[in-house]
Write an enzyme that holds these catalytic residues in place. Structure first.
Site, PDB file in Angstrom:
ATOM      1  CD  GLU A 169      -2.974   1.137   2.266  1.00 24.44           C
ATOM      2  OE1 GLU A 169      -2.901   0.268   3.152  1.00 24.44           O
ATOM      3  OE2 GLU A 169      -3.831   2.019   2.250  1.00 24.44           O
ATOM      4  N   GLY A 172       3.048   2.605  10.781  1.00 23.44           N
ATOM      5  CA  GLY A 172       2.832   1.774  11.967  1.00 23.44           C
ATOM      6  C   GLY A 172       2.696   0.300  11.654  1.00 23.44           C
ATOM      7  CB  ALA A 173       0.736  -2.048  11.577  1.00 22.30           C
ATOM      8  CD  GLU A 176      -4.814  -2.084   5.677  1.00 22.53           C
ATOM      9  OE1 GLU A 176      -3.870  -1.615   6.341  1.00 22.53           O
ATOM     10  OE2 GLU A 176      -5.498  -1.409   4.890  1.00 22.53           O
ATOM     11  CG  ASN A 177       0.126  -6.749   3.955  1.00 21.79           C
ATOM     12  OD1 ASN A 177       0.017  -5.864   3.141  1.00 21.79           O
ATOM     13  ND2 ASN A 177       1.093  -6.791   4.870  1.00 21.79           N
ATOM     14  CG  HIS A 237      -6.215   0.578  12.616  1.00 15.37           C
ATOM     15  ND1 HIS A 237      -6.967   1.723  12.583  1.00 15.37           N
ATOM     16  CD2 HIS A 237      -5.693   0.440  11.364  1.00 15.37           C
ATOM     17  CE1 HIS A 237      -6.915   2.255  11.381  1.00 15.37           C
ATOM     18  NE2 HIS A 237      -6.138   1.495  10.612  1.00 15.37           N
ATOM     19  CD  GLU A 238      -2.862  -1.981  10.680  1.00 14.03           C
ATOM     20  OE1 GLU A 238      -3.290  -2.189   9.545  1.00 14.03           O
ATOM     21  OE2 GLU A 238      -2.587  -0.829  11.099  1.00 14.03           O
ATOM     22  CG  HIS A 293      -7.694  -1.986   7.898  1.00 12.60           C
ATOM     23  ND1 HIS A 293      -8.546  -1.076   7.325  1.00 12.60           N
ATOM     24  CD2 HIS A 293      -6.608  -1.273   8.314  1.00 12.60           C
ATOM     25  CE1 HIS A 293      -8.002   0.146   7.396  1.00 12.60           C
ATOM     26  NE2 HIS A 293      -6.841   0.056   8.010  1.00 12.60           N
ATOM     27  CD  GLU A 299      -6.464   3.305   6.571  1.00  6.86           C
ATOM     28  OE1 GLU A 299      -6.644   3.098   7.779  1.00  6.86           O
ATOM     29  OE2 GLU A 299      -5.829   2.519   5.843  1.00  6.86           O
TER      30      GLU A 299
HETATM   31  N1  HT7 Z   1      -3.301   0.927   5.638  1.00  5.92           N
HETATM   32  C1  HT7 Z   1      -1.984   1.060   6.147  1.00  5.92           C
HETATM   33  C2  HT7 Z   1      -1.285   2.158   5.433  1.00  5.92           C
HETATM   34  C3  HT7 Z   1       0.190   2.011   5.307  1.00  5.92           C
HETATM   35  C4  HT7 Z   1       0.961   2.716   4.408  1.00  5.92           C
HETATM   36  C5  HT7 Z   1       0.637   3.664   3.469  1.00  5.92           C
HETATM   37  C6  HT7 Z   1       1.664   4.244   2.689  1.00  5.92           C
HETATM   38  C7  HT7 Z   1       2.980   3.841   2.893  1.00  5.92           C
HETATM   39  C8  HT7 Z   1       3.284   2.899   3.830  1.00  5.92           C
HETATM   40  C9  HT7 Z   1       2.267   2.338   4.604  1.00  5.92           C
HETATM   41  N2  HT7 Z   1       2.304   1.404   5.579  1.00  5.92           N
HETATM   42  C10 HT7 Z   1       1.011   1.203   6.001  1.00  5.92           C
HETATM   43  C11 HT7 Z   1      -1.927   1.281   7.612  1.00  5.92           C
HETATM   44  C12 HT7 Z   1      -3.236   1.393   8.263  1.00  5.92           C
HETATM   45  O1  HT7 Z   1      -3.854   2.433   8.247  1.00  5.92           O
HETATM   46  O2  HT7 Z   1      -3.723   0.438   8.790  1.00  5.92           O
HETATM   47 ZN    ZN Z   2      -5.748   1.671   8.652  1.00  7.59          ZN
END
Ligand code: HT7
Ligand code: ZN
Length: 875
Positions: free
Chosen positions: A86, A229-230, A232-233, A265-266, A269, A288
């Site tokens: 992402e 932060g993290a 959600e794959n 949160h993840e 998702h 989001e």
């Molecule tokens: N959905 C995720 C977004 C995210 C992201 C976006 C751009 C570059 C790197 C990234 N790492 C994670 C995180 C979330 O909102 O859960």
């Molecule tokens: Zn998110």
């Protein structure tokens, strides 16, 4: 990799990033193609001509993951490989229609060296894992299949020497799900809290939203190098290790809380983002905003609802309100962007969550749930828009939602002006409201600005501080017709639906003049409220309001008024409000006679009431919103910082004994307890931290020794860091001693080293820039690790005294750092540039200093990510 998707045209255009990819081979239905007539490779795409449907297209690419320092696509973190797709990372792995509305099923086979990469993971279920058959080969392979169609941004792959912590979760329908957290072997003992958080999140989503997990396996991988932060794959979440690993010696209470919330949160998702995804990236807040709302509710249901709400609003005000006053201001649904990576913003996330919360407030818990059920019934498996979500909410709502959709399209924070008058003859309270909307930013023009639907949650207090019962309210529509709405019996809070630019509500059957009006309870809309209240009214509310959020808000308002009066040298007002503030703080510290509790109120709430609004929160308010007509629309950040520090000192001085008593009481109470990162003890620590900061700020000669003793006797990272933070702003020798001790003891724990860099970076000690520059060459610092860059360089920009130093040295440091980081990781350098985007809010001395650095950056050849922010900051 096998991807199934349908082709609509004879020329197939696939996204790809030639700055990293080298195309090796393209085969169509088993036959290699080559030559300009068959295909063309450009910087950002591959066009394959004359493709007839259906076709099997096989594309082979090469790239060097080890040199992929942008941490987007497939890259190396330590000795492990991992992916971040992402928003547009998949195109850095192979050529593909890399957009969220192209949903495909994926089968992934990974081949790797057995010894170096014993673990190989991808989305879905493991289909097979085998050694390569030839005798002397050290290779093995694993094949994964994910049955759920998904966009490419949810693809993930991980390979490395990782250790598993395993557990299970039994879903509401009785299915057993295997849960695995993968870490570097030496960190495996730090995963218990993350695992427990995951299990609680899975249970909560079933209980609160009826949403069950849809596969038999859920993996989390912790990596040290991660831009955000993290992620959600699908079934293979990848996390920044700081949001997974925790022990009392490496994580603070706040980190424990963040881990729980981000793991939630993840996981959430999986339904809001993965099962229903976004049609395009303009709809980012669809997933989001909704998922932040869900994680906020998760925290509120598990812990204290008011404490969590206050934290969320503090965060919104200091980050999103500031963004609304910056060159990056944009609506929740943006209409343009250059780099989507730059739009993972507080507006998309936090304001997006506030928009969902307003639906929740207007529909009520039951109808909101009904609407969410309808959303899944109607859209499961689709790539949707915020309009789809709005349609579902409108259909279920009994309140017509006209004007609500403007929350998505109009940028900026509305100002809600309120005035009230008691009408003795008719026993009514007249509440006059007006909404003022900011001018739309150039990049996000709106042709016809209309009023936004603002739910105004309202209560009335009598002289004893009790809520007055509410029966009905009347509103005169534009047509002249008066509509009267009856509220449920026993109600003491009414949600007034304000949808016009101006209007009047009459609250009926109010037998006496209320002692105070409590407006915008629970912060029912993301607006700035202008409502003239006296110091007495605010003190009354701070003491008695049945709404804990507004008790807090009244102390904050007193602080804002005290700081604003000092800033504008209105000394009479400043004295009145400072005194009222000190009294309120003193009241908050009251303890029950003969009671064992440290404070009457929840200590976490007391800590929040004692905290003063941050500089980030105050800045936008002072220049525009705190009074109807600001005396100076341009801000002097050093003056503001000085005035705020003074308010901290003045109020601390007035209640120094109370502070000391409570400090000792918290120390004693905590001494009896074994460390746990939850429950009342977290509130006690947060109160203790708040107090030690105030005391050292009041008089470091008198109190630095207390902070040093707190540091030395601390049995957990929370208290250790609180003491270190208090000392970090002092010039006493205790500061250097504590910092040295800390590093010597914790130098091998990466998370502690990051905290150590951060605390030094944020220090308010004069001329700290030279110390921070020196830390860039410290053995522990690495410009390629985002966590360290955010801690040191990002941390420095939050110190008003040093970042805004009058000689411009703070601005120069940030620009120098951006230039260096941008060569390595443009997503990170773009984030570092955030503080420059408010340049136009400052007085010429500061604005010109920032602009000078921005122009210097503009002349350099920056990445697209950084250029977009520089351009917006200069606008
Ligand atoms: N959905 C995720 C977004 C995210 C992201 C976006 C751009 C570059 C790197 C990234 N790492 C994670 C995180 C979330 O909102 O859960
Ligand atoms: Zn998110």
């Amino acid at each position: 990799m096998q991807c199934d998707f349908f082709l609509g045209a004879t020329s197939l255009i696939l996204d790809g990033d030639a700055s990293i990819l080298s195309l090796q081979q393209v085969c169509i239905n088993g036959e290699e193609i080559s030559g300009d007539t068959k295909m063309q490779v450009e910087q950002d795409k591959l066009t394959i001509h004359n493709v007839t449907e259906p076709a099997e297209i096989r594309i082979t690419t090469r790239f060097n993951a080890k040199e992929n320092t942008e941490l987007a696509g497939l890259y190396k973190s330590g000795d492990n490989f991992c992916t971040q797709c992402e928003a547009e990372g998949f195109r850095r792995i192979t050529y593909f229609p890399d957009r969220p509305d192209v949903m495909s099923t994926y089968t992934t086979t990974i081949h790797a060296d057995r010894e170096k990469f014993p673990v190989m993971l991808s989305n879905g279920n493991l289909v097979s894992k085998q050694k390569v058959s030839s005798k002397d080969s050290s290779m093995h392979s694993a094949t994964w299949h994910d049955p759920w169609p998904k966009p490419s941004y949810l693809f993930a792959l991980v390979a490395g020497n990782l250790t598993a912590t395993r557990d299970t979760f039994c879903t509401q329908s009785g299915k057993n799900v295997d849960l695995v957290i993968w870490t570097d072997p030496h960190n495996a003992h730090l995963t218990a809290h993350a695992m427990y958080s995951l299990q609680r999140a899975m249970k909560w989503d079933e209980d609160r939203f009826g949403l069950e997990y849809d596969l038999d396996l859920f993996n989390i991988v912790a990596v040290d190098d991660f831009n955000m932060g993290a992620m959600e794959n699908k079934s293979l979440n990848v996390f920044n290790s700081r949001l997974v690993l925790a022990s009392p010696d490496t994580a603070t209470d706040l980190s424990y809380e963040q881990i729980e919330s981000v793991v939630g949160h993840e996981y959430f998702h999986n339904w809001t983002g993965n099962r229903i995804t976004c049609r395009d990236w303009f709809q980012l807040s669809l997933k989001e905003g909704l998922t932040v709302f869900r994680d906020q509710e998760f925290t509120m249901d598990l812990h204290s609802r008011p404490v969590a709400r206050i934290n969320d609003v503090r965060n919104l005000r200091s980050r999103q309100f500031a963004e609304d006053k910056s060159g990056m201001s944009h609506p929740v649904r943006p209409i343009s962007y250059e780099k989507i990576d730059n739009f993972y913003t507080a507006t998309i996330y936090e304001k997006g969550a506030e928009v969902i919360r307003m639906y929740y407030t207007l529909l009520g818990k039951e109808k909101f749930r009904k609407a969410i059920d309808l959303y899944f019934e109607r859209h499961d498996g689709q790539a949707c828009t915020t309009d789809d979500f709005f349609a579902v909410m409108s259909e279920v709502s009994s309140v017509p939602l006209d004007g609500f959709e403007r929350w998505y399209t109009q940028a900026g924070t509305p100002v809600l002006k309120a005035s009230s008058e008691y009408l003795k003859d008719t026993q009514q309270l007249r509440l006059s409201l007006q909404q003022v909307l900011p001018t739309p930013p150039e990049a996000h023009p709106v042709e016809h600005m209309g009023p936004q639907f603002i739910p105004v949650s309202t209560g009335l207090l009598d002289d004893n501080g009790n809520d007055l019962p509410l029966t009905s309210y009347s509103y005169q529509e534009d047509s002249g017709q008066t509509i009267t709405t009856t509220v449920d019996q026993g109600t003491t809070t009414a949600v007034l639906p304000f949808k016009a630019f101006s209007g009047e509500f009459l609250i009926n059957n109010v037998p006496q003049k209320p002692a105070a009006v409590s407006l915008l309870r629970d912060f029912s809309a993301p607006v700035v409220l202008h409502y003239n209240q006296t110091a007495e009214e605010l003190q009354h509310l701070a003491k008695h309001d049945s709404n804990p959020f507004n008790r807090y808000e009244s102390t904050q308002k007193l602080a804002r008024l005290a700081i604003s009066a000092s800033y504008y040298q209105e000394s009479n007002h400043a004295t009145t409000f400072n005194e009222a503030l000190a009294t309120t703080h003193g009241n908050a510290l009251e303890r029950e006679d003969n009671s064992k509790t440290v404070t009457k109120l929840d200590p976490a709430a007391v800590a929040q009431m004692l905290s003063l609004p941050s500089i980030e929160e105050l800045g936008p308010l002072l220049i525009q919103d705190i009074t109807d007509s600001p005396k100076d629309p341009l801000l002097d950040p050093l003056l503001l910082n000085g005035v705020r520090t003074q308010a901290i000192q003045t109020t601390a001085e007035a209640i120094e004994n109370d502070l000391l008593q409570t400090f000792n009481a918290t120390t004693e109470a905590l001494h009896q307890l074994e460390y746990e990162p939850h429950g009342v003890q977290t509130g006690l620590r947060s109160l203790k931290g708040q107090i030690i900061n105030r005391l050292v700020a009041l008089d470091e000669h008198k109190h630095a020794n207390r902070a040093h003793a707190m540091f030395e006797t601390a049995t957990n990272m929370t208290e250790r860091m609180m003491a270190l933070t208090a000392l970090s702003h002092s010039t006493s020798n205790y500061r250097t001693d504590a910092l040295d001790q800390f590093y010597q003891r914790w130098r091998t724990e990466q998370l502690n080293v990051i905290a150590w860099l951060g605390v030094q970076a944020r220090s308010e000690v004069v001329n700290n820039v030279s110390k921070v520059r020196a830390l860039l060459s410290h053995e522990s610092f690495d410009m390629r690790t985002p966590n360290k860059v955010y801690a040191l360089i990002g941390g420095f920009s939050t110190s008003p005294a040093n970042f805004h130093a009058a000689d411009g040295s703070g601005y120069e440091f940030l620009a120098d750092s951006v230039l260096a980081v941008d060569q390595i990781n443009p997503q990170v350098s773009a984030r570092l540039l955030g503080p420059f985007t408010t340049a136009n809010n400052y007085q010429p001395l500061y604005r010109d200093g920032m602009v000078q650095q921005l122009l210097r950056l503009e002349r350099a050849s920056l990445s697209g990510n950084a250029s977009e922010i520089v351009g917006k900051a200069l606008r």
